[in-house]
Design an enzyme around this catalytic site. Structure first.
Site, PDB file in Angstrom:
ATOM      1  N   LYS A   1      -4.715  -2.850  -8.473  1.00  0.00           N
ATOM      2  CA  LYS A   1      -4.160  -1.507  -7.595  1.00  0.00           C
ATOM      3  C   LYS A   1      -5.672  -0.777  -7.289  1.00  0.00           C
ATOM      4  O   LYS A   1      -6.551  -0.638  -8.155  1.00  0.00           O
ATOM      5  CB  LYS A   1      -3.401  -0.552  -8.412  1.00  0.00           C
TER       6      LYS A   1
ATOM      7  N   ASP B   1      10.797   7.447 -11.612  1.00  0.00           N
ATOM      8  CA  ASP B   1      10.861   6.436 -10.547  1.00  0.00           C
ATOM      9  C   ASP B   1      11.430   5.383 -10.912  1.00  0.00           C
ATOM     10  O   ASP B   1      10.995   4.204 -10.549  1.00  0.00           O
ATOM     11  CB  ASP B   1       9.670   6.355  -9.799  1.00  0.00           C
TER      12      ASP B   1
ATOM     13  N   ARG C   1       0.710  -1.173  -0.081  1.00  0.00           N
ATOM     14  CA  ARG C   1      -0.123  -0.120  -0.148  1.00  0.00           C
ATOM     15  C   ARG C   1       0.993   1.257  -0.094  1.00  0.00           C
ATOM     16  O   ARG C   1       2.152   1.219   0.331  1.00  0.00           O
ATOM     17  CB  ARG C   1      -1.132  -0.097   1.200  1.00  0.00           C
TER      18      ARG C   1
ATOM     19  N   PHE D   1      -0.163   6.089  -3.822  1.00  0.00           N
ATOM     20  CA  PHE D   1      -1.054   5.983  -4.884  1.00  0.00           C
ATOM     21  C   PHE D   1      -1.977   5.002  -4.789  1.00  0.00           C
ATOM     22  O   PHE D   1      -2.435   4.574  -5.882  1.00  0.00           O
ATOM     23  CB  PHE D   1      -0.058   6.165  -6.165  1.00  0.00           C
TER      24      PHE D   1
END
Length: 639
Positions: free
Chosen positions: A200, A417, A179, A182
């Site tokens: 998700k 990222d 978790r 986002f």
């Protein structure tokens, strides 16, 4: 000693009171945010309904609705509740309001019937009517008398939560994988096709970013089609309340999937986007987390992990949100005592709606990631790697480059990222596009198997605007990394390019594809250099950020060292493009260790003289490359 214990007890008490106060404040802020979003969504749903009544032409009513909402957004009454992606949510609100009106009309009808019934006297027992009248006591709402029990039965949430959920009906939830800022990622099975997926969930209650940016990751995933990018299947939006959400099942054997984002990090190596506290706002900017065991650039609070192969201790940090019942309830002689602040927060919780909507993103489930692989590998291997291992890891890196190049060139995006925890490893076949051989190091298994690396977690992706400045919004500028804030943990500073870290001090930054080039250079170094401890890893990665590589690594990998320093240059204009990285000669496909049958047959037909000439030509080409790369190293060292 007694004085020390008493003093320590007093400090602990003060700390506990402070913690409780902060928790209550965050709870109120979260509740206020939910109330505001709830009200804006209801207002937008009403406006859409009105526009449909004013014009029967669907196209014209949509234009009218968009124009009115855009005007209200300018003056701060609405945000982006009117965007097309939230049409299903607005429809739920409209249905719920219609149901509420029907409830209210029925309550008024029954109330009128009760009035007529109570007006008739009962001559047999005059006193029986008093408790009945007390139970049916009235109160005034805008001058109208409504009976309490009738009014109490009217609710908007009951209709919203009674709607069928596609997620609950079509999917079986196995476990929570991770978790974060986002959203949360779950391991699920589709009841119809029987396949397993990574799901998700992004809950709008905890999002303080614009709605359009919430859908950005979905739109990016939907247009990607490459073997080295995580696969997207579908997405949808559902209205929900806390009561309708599935229970969370946390498994220590859970698989690591795209976080997510973010999701987004989390393990014994390096965390990605996970578990923001209530005070941390969620935007599309980069909020950096420290690397566990790293001389931290930016402090973080808690970390979590959902890698199936990461040490189990990492899962202990996947904590649930603070339970106010635990922190604010005291017991004395089996009697529960609530302090005033907690009682107040309970009142707030009762009055504020808990309704929100959830965005579901159904994606490919991967049972491994590069970060977990490196942890396992480092238990078996030490520096320096043998020639075969170097070839295996450079082949793997070449496929990672292919995936990121597709993100850059194929869909014109910047990931922002890139790190091992966001590179997923899917089992594959030798003939599959993008697959490479790799030793898994699972259960002492040293056999090669084919895997396909896949770039995932696009929660921080941005559009690549060539030769233009990316202006940071007010929201972004106010939520970029704070070196003193221990609650910000989206992204990982270890792999972040320097210009991202510098973004906090400037309103305008030129974000280019070279951001990902820097991160990939850090990943290449980690692939070629096993670390025995987290401290060793932390120190050497931080040294690389300063432009320094270990001497023993440079001696063993002259060409690779030059490439890594080139990719991690502080000035982004001096970094190579990914095409230049692929063409530098170090990432050529391996034709020796695992050749195809056709290659073996064709090679056997070559005479010895031809083979010797090929070897000499290759040797000369490599010498020339080494000379060029050495000159680049000298140039970088003299800067």
């Amino acid at each position: 000693m007694r004085f020390f214990n008493a003093h320590k007890s007093a400090e602990d008490g003060n700390y506990s009171e402070t913690t409780n106060a902060i928790s209550l404040k965050n709870e109120r802020q979260s509740r206020d945010l939910s109330v505001n979003k709830h009200g804006r969504m209801l207002l937008t749903a009403l406006l859409e309904n009105f526009c449909q009544l004013y014009d029967n032409n669907p196209a014209k009513s949509k234009r009218l609705f968009a124009l009115i909402c855009h005007t209200l957004q300018k003056i701060g009454i609405l945000e982006e509740e009117y965007i097309e992606e939230l049409a299903a949510v607005r429809s739920n609100y409209q249905d719920a309001l219609h149901h509420l009106i029907l409830q209210a009309r029925e309550a008024i009808r029954l109330d009128d019937a009760e009035e007529r019934l109570l007006a008739l006297p009962d001559p047999t027992n005059v006193f029986e009517k008093f408790p009945q009248e007390t139970a049916l006591s009235k109160f005034s709402v805008d001058g109208l008398n409504v009976r309490q029990f009738r009014f109490r039965d009217l609710t908007l949430e009951s209709w919203l939560q009674s709607r069928n959920s596609r997620y609950i009906e079509d999917f079986e939830e196995y476990s929570l994988l991770g978790r974060g800022g986002f959203g949360s990622v779950y391991h699920v099975r589709n009841k119809i096709d029987g396949a397993e997926y990574a799901m998700k969930k992004i809950n709008s209650t905890f999002q303080q970013m614009s709605y359009s940016k919430i859908f950005r990751e979905i739109k990016c995933l939907a247009k990607m089609d490459h073997p080295n990018v995580i696969r997207y299947f579908s997405s949808w939006v559902e209205s929900t309340t806390e009561a309708t959400q599935m229970p969370i099942v946390m498994s220590k054997n859970s698989s690591r999937v795209l976080g997510t984002s973010s999701y987004c990090d989390v393990n014994g190596m390096d965390s990605i986007i996970f578990e923001p506290t209530e005070s941390s706002a969620l935007t599309d900017d980069i909020l950096f987390a420290e690397d566990p065991g790293t001389e931290s650039i930016i402090s973080t609070s808690r970390k979590s992990s959902y890698s199936s192969t990461t040490e189990s201790s990492n899962f202990e940090n996947l904590e649930s949100p603070r339970n106010l019942h635990d922190s604010n309830v005291s017991t004395f002689n089996n009697t529960t005592i609530l302090d005033d602040d907690y009682s107040s927060s309970m009142h707030i919780s009762k009055t504020g709606p808990t309704h929100s909507f959830i965005i579901y993103i159904q994606m490919q489930l991967c049972f491994d990631d590069l970060e977990s692989y490196l942890i396992r590998r480092n238990h078996f291997l030490s520096f320096p790697l043998c020639k075969e291992q170097i070839q295996l890891h450079t082949d793997l890196f070449r496929m990672i480059i292919n995936g990121v190049m597709y993100v850059h060139e194929g869909v014109n995006l910047i990931h922002r990222d890139i790190k091992p925890s966001n590179i997923f490893l899917a089992k594959s076949l030798p003939e599959d596009r993008g697959s490479v051989p790799l030793i898994s190091y699972n259960d002492k298994n040293d056999l090669k198997e084919y895997i396909t690396p896949k770039i995932g977690d696009f929660g921080l992706v941005v559009e690549n605007k060539k030769n233009t400045e990316t202006a940071l919004s007010f929201l972004e500028r106010n939520h970029l990394p704070n070196l003193q804030d221990e609650t910000q943990h989206i992204g990982t500073a270890t792999y972040a390019a320097p210009e991202l870290l510098d973004a906090m001090s400037s309103q305008h930054n030129k974000f280019t594809k070279k951001i990902d080039t820097f991160s990939l250079g850090m990943v290449l170094f980690e692939l070629l250099h096993p670390f025995q401890t987290n401290m060793e890893r932390a120190t050497k990665l931080q040294d690389l950020r300063r432009g320094n590589l270990p001497e023993e690594f440079v001696e063993q990998h002259i060409c690779e060292s030059s490439l890594i320093l080139w990719m991690t240059a502080k000035d982004p204009t001096k970094r190579p493009s990914l095409l230049e990285v692929l063409n530098c000669g170090l990432l050529l496909p391996n034709q020796v260790s695992m050749p195809n049958i056709s290659n073996i047959v064709s090679t056997n037909h070559l005479d010895v003289e031809t083979q010797m000439k090929l070897i000499m030509d290759e040797n000369q080409r490599l010498r020339e490359q080494i000379a060029v790369l050495r000159s680049r190293i000298q140039h970088l060292e003299t800067r």
